[in-house]
Design an enzyme around this catalytic site. Sequence first.
Site, short mmCIF file in Angstrom:
data_model
loop_
_atom_site.label_atom_id
_atom_site.label_comp_id
_atom_site.label_asym_id
_atom_site.label_seq_id
_atom_site.Cartn_x
_atom_site.Cartn_y
_atom_site.Cartn_z
N GLN A 173 0.83 -1.21 0.00
CA GLN A 173 0.00 0.00 0.00
C GLN A 173 0.86 1.26 0.00
O GLN A 173 2.07 1.20 0.18
CB GLN A 173 -0.94 -0.02 1.21
N GLU B 4 0.75 -8.79 11.35
CA GLU B 4 0.63 -7.60 10.50
C GLU B 4 1.14 -7.96 9.11
O GLU B 4 2.23 -8.51 8.97
CB GLU B 4 1.44 -6.45 11.12
N ASP C 5 -7.72 -5.39 14.05
CA ASP C 5 -7.49 -3.95 13.87
C ASP C 5 -7.13 -3.73 12.41
O ASP C 5 -5.99 -3.46 12.08
CB ASP C 5 -6.37 -3.51 14.81
N ASP D 220 -9.91 -0.36 6.29
CA ASP D 220 -11.25 -0.52 5.72
C ASP D 220 -11.27 -1.67 4.72
O ASP D 220 -10.22 -2.06 4.21
CB ASP D 220 -11.70 0.79 5.06
N PRO E 23 -5.74 -4.48 1.02
CA PRO E 23 -5.27 -5.59 1.84
C PRO E 23 -6.24 -5.97 2.97
O PRO E 23 -6.23 -7.09 3.44
CB PRO E 23 -3.94 -5.08 2.42
#
Length: 286
Positions: free
Chosen positions: A30, A105, A155, A158, A162
Amino acid sequence: MSDYLETLYDGYGQRFRMDKLLHEVRTEHQHLVIFENARMGRVMALDGVIQTTEADEFIYHEMLTHVPILAHGAVKSVLIIGGGDGGMLREVCKHRGIERITMVEIDGTVVDMCKEFLPNHSKGAYDDPRLNLVIDDGMRFVATTEETFDVIISDSTDPIGPGEVLFSENFYQACRRCLNDGGVLVTQNGTPFMQLGEVQTTASRMTGLFADWHFYQAAVPTYIGGAMTFAWGTTDPALRKLPVDILRQRYAGSGIVTRYYNPEIHVGAFALPQYVLHAVNKPSND
């Protein structure tokens, strides 16, 4: 001095003055920007969407950690999916009774950049010996792990890019599979005024999986569109209906100092507006 315009919604948005651009990079997954804003402090955005600001991150992070952990009352293991800025990890680490924290993550660059440019989010939590940091796809992790957890916190960004898979039916099923009996799953679920469809989708996926599911809310100023919903799913319906006295005892016993969360907010957060209850087919006294 330039402006940062958020692009989450067509025809409606918010503008931040970019007093100083601190970092900009296109990661493997991203486009990441971290900048300074006089009012909100340091701000991180991914793919045109504001993710977190120093000024109000405490609201979001406290509500996604302390609500499930204090409701459960005996958490030993926590799984955080996403949360690369470290704020969620910081709040989870405050609970001394937790023995094992796994954080998954997808984007290692986010972790590295936030350690460097948003150090107040993690406040050293990445050095906690209880942490196992896994750089991997959250969906793949929950689908394949042999570990189980008392609390799972999603967490995510939106549901575009990803983060999209973290709102899928497969994701909720996989989370349910690695949740201990009496465990709690909570997930970021957007602002219902602007994203009611997402709340409805989550509700339909939770219905068949959890003995008790609901949403709770908090207003985080930089998540534009009003109060934000968090999804709640557990196998133990009693956890959502705990008397405030028990929560007060647990909160006091934890020794944790919060800036937003308190036991009264905890109870009140589960009261939802009629339009949300109607959209997810829930009676107002549930």
